[in-house]
Design a protein around this motif. Sequence first.
Motif, PDB file in Angstrom:
ATOM      1  N   ILE A 406      -6.943   3.343  -8.753  1.00 54.68           N
ATOM      2  CA  ILE A 406      -7.176   4.109  -7.519  1.00 54.68           C
ATOM      3  C   ILE A 406      -6.284   5.346  -7.559  1.00 54.68           C
ATOM      4  CG2 ILE A 406      -6.959   4.095  -5.007  1.00 54.68           C
ATOM      5  CD1 ILE A 406      -7.545   1.134  -5.032  1.00 54.68           C
ATOM      6  N   LEU A 407      -6.910   6.513  -7.317  1.00 52.29           N
ATOM      7  CA  LEU A 407      -6.203   7.786  -7.298  1.00 52.29           C
ATOM      8  C   LEU A 407      -6.074   8.250  -5.848  1.00 52.29           C
ATOM      9  CD1 LEU A 407      -4.938  10.112  -8.918  1.00 52.29           C
ATOM     10  CD2 LEU A 407      -7.195  11.178  -8.982  1.00 52.29           C
ATOM     11  N   ILE A 408      -4.828   8.429  -5.401  1.00 47.80           N
ATOM     12  CA  ILE A 408      -4.522   8.832  -4.028  1.00 47.80           C
ATOM     13  C   ILE A 408      -3.827  10.190  -4.057  1.00 47.80           C
ATOM     14  CG2 ILE A 408      -3.201   8.259  -1.944  1.00 47.80           C
ATOM     15  CD1 ILE A 408      -5.508   6.408  -2.345  1.00 47.80           C
ATOM     16  N   LEU A 409      -4.265  11.095  -3.139  1.00 47.40           N
ATOM     17  CA  LEU A 409      -3.628  12.395  -2.975  1.00 47.40           C
ATOM     18  C   LEU A 409      -2.766  12.348  -1.720  1.00 47.40           C
ATOM     19  CD1 LEU A 409      -6.667  14.774  -3.706  1.00 47.40           C
ATOM     20  CD2 LEU A 409      -4.938  13.924  -5.308  1.00 47.40           C
ATOM     21  N   GLY A 410      -1.461  12.675  -1.870  1.00 49.00           N
ATOM     22  CA  GLY A 410      -0.570  12.801  -0.728  1.00 49.00           C
ATOM     23  C   GLY A 410       0.308  11.600  -0.436  1.00 49.00           C
ATOM     24  N   GLN A 411       0.135  10.462  -1.110  1.00 49.17           N
ATOM     25  CA  GLN A 411       0.953   9.275  -0.855  1.00 49.17           C
ATOM     26  C   GLN A 411       1.283   8.582  -2.175  1.00 49.17           C
ATOM     27  OE1 GLN A 411       2.244   8.297   1.972  1.00 49.17           O
ATOM     28  NE2 GLN A 411       1.048   9.392   3.530  1.00 49.17           N
ATOM     29  N   GLU A 412       2.432   7.896  -2.175  1.00 49.48           N
ATOM     30  CA  GLU A 412       2.857   7.107  -3.334  1.00 49.48           C
ATOM     31  C   GLU A 412       2.532   5.632  -3.061  1.00 49.48           C
ATOM     32  OE1 GLU A 412       5.156   4.604  -5.912  1.00 49.48           O
ATOM     33  OE2 GLU A 412       5.607   4.782  -3.773  1.00 49.48           O
ATOM     34  N   GLN A 413       1.845   4.980  -4.000  1.00 44.43           N
ATOM     35  CA  GLN A 413       1.377   3.611  -3.822  1.00 44.43           C
ATOM     36  C   GLN A 413       2.431   2.612  -4.327  1.00 44.43           C
ATOM     37  OE1 GLN A 413      -2.884   3.157  -5.135  1.00 44.43           O
ATOM     38  NE2 GLN A 413      -2.549   5.245  -5.920  1.00 44.43           N
ATOM     39  N   ASP A 414       2.796   1.687  -3.453  1.00 49.62           N
ATOM     40  CA  ASP A 414       3.646   0.583  -3.886  1.00 49.62           C
ATOM     41  C   ASP A 414       2.821  -0.632  -4.299  1.00 49.62           C
ATOM     42  OD1 ASP A 414       6.015   1.922  -3.580  1.00 49.62           O
ATOM     43  OD2 ASP A 414       6.305   1.279  -1.508  1.00 49.62           O
ATOM     44  N   THR A 415       1.602  -0.717  -3.827  1.00 52.97           N
ATOM     45  CA  THR A 415       0.623  -1.697  -4.306  1.00 52.97           C
ATOM     46  C   THR A 415      -0.674  -0.961  -4.559  1.00 52.97           C
ATOM     47  OG1 THR A 415      -0.085  -2.248  -2.059  1.00 52.97           O
ATOM     48  CG2 THR A 415       1.670  -3.606  -3.005  1.00 52.97           C
ATOM     49  N   LEU A 416      -1.642  -1.647  -5.099  1.00 52.65           N
ATOM     50  CA  LEU A 416      -2.902  -1.013  -5.455  1.00 52.65           C
ATOM     51  C   LEU A 416      -3.601  -0.513  -4.197  1.00 52.65           C
ATOM     52  CD1 LEU A 416      -4.951  -0.386  -7.719  1.00 52.65           C
ATOM     53  CD2 LEU A 416      -6.005  -2.604  -7.254  1.00 52.65           C
ATOM     54  N   GLY A 417      -3.591   0.809  -3.998  1.00 54.58           N
ATOM     55  CA  GLY A 417      -4.298   1.426  -2.883  1.00 54.58           C
ATOM     56  C   GLY A 417      -3.592   1.343  -1.549  1.00 54.58           C
ATOM     57  N   GLY A 418      -2.296   0.993  -1.479  1.00 50.92           N
ATOM     58  CA  GLY A 418      -1.666   0.849  -0.169  1.00 50.92           C
ATOM     59  C   GLY A 418      -0.153   0.770  -0.246  1.00 50.92           C
ATOM     60  N   ARG A 419       0.427   0.298   0.902  1.00 51.71           N
ATOM     61  CA  ARG A 419       1.867   0.183   1.108  1.00 51.71           C
ATOM     62  C   ARG A 419       2.559   1.524   0.864  1.00 51.71           C
ATOM     63  NH1 ARG A 419       5.144  -4.659  -1.544  1.00 51.71           N
ATOM     64  NH2 ARG A 419       6.894  -3.294  -1.134  1.00 51.71           N
ATOM     65  N   PHE A 420       2.165   2.500   1.671  1.00 54.28           N
ATOM     66  CA  PHE A 420       2.722   3.846   1.536  1.00 54.28           C
ATOM     67  C   PHE A 420       4.082   3.918   2.234  1.00 54.28           C
ATOM     68  CE2 PHE A 420      -2.013   4.876   1.855  1.00 54.28           C
ATOM     69  CZ  PHE A 420      -2.194   4.707   0.501  1.00 54.28           C
ATOM     70  N   ASP A 421       4.895   4.842   1.766  1.00 55.43           N
ATOM     71  CA  ASP A 421       6.226   5.084   2.338  1.00 55.43           C
ATOM     72  C   ASP A 421       6.248   6.520   2.867  1.00 55.43           C
ATOM     73  OD1 ASP A 421       8.855   5.282   3.041  1.00 55.43           O
ATOM     74  OD2 ASP A 421       9.661   4.745   1.078  1.00 55.43           O
ATOM     75  N   ALA A 422       6.576   6.674   4.172  1.00 56.11           N
ATOM     76  CA  ALA A 422       6.541   8.001   4.787  1.00 56.11           C
ATOM     77  C   ALA A 422       7.552   8.950   4.156  1.00 56.11           C
ATOM     78  CB  ALA A 422       6.799   7.884   6.293  1.00 56.11           C
ATOM     79  N   THR A 423       8.660   8.423   3.633  1.00 59.02           N
ATOM     80  CA  THR A 423       9.669   9.291   3.027  1.00 59.02           C
ATOM     81  C   THR A 423       9.192   9.899   1.713  1.00 59.02           C
ATOM     82  OG1 THR A 423      10.700   7.434   1.878  1.00 59.02           O
ATOM     83  CG2 THR A 423      11.500   7.953   4.101  1.00 59.02           C
ATOM     84  N   GLN A 424       8.128   9.336   1.132  1.00 65.13           N
ATOM     85  CA  GLN A 424       7.600   9.843  -0.135  1.00 65.13           C
ATOM     86  C   GLN A 424       6.250  10.538   0.046  1.00 65.13           C
ATOM     87  OE1 GLN A 424       7.572   6.224  -2.462  1.00 65.13           O
ATOM     88  NE2 GLN A 424       9.708   6.471  -3.090  1.00 65.13           N
ATOM     89  N   ALA A 425       5.864  10.822   1.273  1.00 62.15           N
ATOM     90  CA  ALA A 425       4.565  11.443   1.540  1.00 62.15           C
ATOM     91  C   ALA A 425       4.636  12.961   1.300  1.00 62.15           C
ATOM     92  CB  ALA A 425       4.135  11.152   2.976  1.00 62.15           C
ATOM     93  N   PHE A 426       3.506  13.518   0.895  1.00 67.17           N
ATOM     94  CA  PHE A 426       3.392  14.964   0.673  1.00 67.17           C
ATOM     95  C   PHE A 426       2.960  15.621   1.984  1.00 67.17           C
ATOM     96  CE2 PHE A 426       0.754  18.664  -0.317  1.00 67.17           C
ATOM     97  CZ  PHE A 426       1.649  19.422  -1.064  1.00 67.17           C
TER      98      PHE A 426
END
Length: 487
Positions: A406-426
């Motif tokens: 899964i390719l996500i723009l703007g967020q860093e994935q801690d699990t496949l497609g989810g568990r985003f961290d706001a401190t690492q958001a674009f």
Amino acid sequence: MLAFLGAVICIIASVPLAASPARALPGGGGDNASAASGAAASPGPQRSLSALHGLGGSAGPSALPGAPASSAHPLPPGPLFSRFLCTPLAAACPSGTEQGDAAAGEREELLLLQSTAEQLRQTALQQEARIRADQDTIRELTGKLGRCESGLPRGLQDAGPRRDTMADGAWDSPALVLELEDAVRALRDRIDRIEQELPARVNLSAAPAPAPAVPTALHSKMDELEGQLLAKVLALEKERVALSHSSHRQRQEVEKELDALQGRVAELEHGSSAYSPPDAFKVGIPIRNNYMYARVRKAMPELYAFTACMWLRSRSGGTGQGTPFSYSVPGQANEIVLLEAGHEPMELLINDKVAQLPMSLKDNSWHHICITWTTRDGLWSAYQDGELRGSGENLAAWHPIKPHGILILGQEQDTLGGRFDATQAFVGDIAQFNLWDHALTPAQILGIANCTAPLLGNVLPWEDKLVETFGGATKATFDVCKGRAKA
């Protein structure tokens, strides 16, 4: 008993035996008369004991011819012999006191034996009474079982073999008593089971009523109410889940409508052109959070090399660019990640291996970024605005990029497609994200950055139908080569 027999033997042995009749000695007629008179003067007990031992027994040595009847120096008594014993008995026996003690002990033992016998007799009588009571109980239970079975169908009456446990036998046998107890317990269990299985229409007046029916009915009612309550809870949970899914779908639809309206407003503000290519748009993430992002809706193949290029404009205010893109696969959340956290330099992660990139995007302007990598020796290069800023090797060497991620723009994935961290958001805008399955040449990268030779990725091209936004991220019409200067 053995002590009593020993005492009797000692008493018999301690009494001096009677003198045997005088034997005729030559020329001793006077002696014979004195001997006879001595014999007549002997006490009665001696005669009786002499008779007990027999005429052949002697109380001592034979009198010598012409010797007086009594002597001042009697000879010591010799060992006594009895016809009832095979070995000689010692002359010494217990005294009268000891004999009395033995007799008293014998009487006490006899009384103890009598008491024990009486206790055994009482125990036998009690066992007999218990057996008779068990017989009466068995007869009563057997009659009760017959009355219960009389109201059952033929199949239940012949449910099992019947044994006659009242056969004649020795009632004092422990095995029989145990068998009777087992039979009584089996009959009781069977009667209870039959009474529980009887239908409601059977008249139970002939048999004693079982345990009160009110608690049983109360428990049944409670179980029924509990089942109804559980079913209601499950139904409410299903409705809640359905409402949640429905609200989620409605929210997505509303977000799509808002995106379309925002795109239309942007077109009206900037003036619509006669032709808008499918790649003339941008993705905007206005604030830093963990729910705004865009997802590329296309499957990735296995890659042994790649080039990823994009236009970026950061609005982080100098606190780090966050994560422009991240690619995650099952079992590895950091398969490919481009990240800048805080005041750290920008980093490229491949299979959790890290390389630092000497690039800076903190001026809130549009910049063209390109990253190339090949699995052979882990060679990588970083380009900013068409210029090479850094390169290296041994970055996840000989590791192929896994497919079906899964390719996500703007967020860093801690699990496949989810568990985003706001401190690492674009925070900012992304446009023209393209991916190739080989390393582009420096001339090709410079042509894309100068808008003189634009290219679309052969693995993931930047197309409106392949990019989907979530959480409030927006898509707007934007031609990077025309509008980046005035945007």
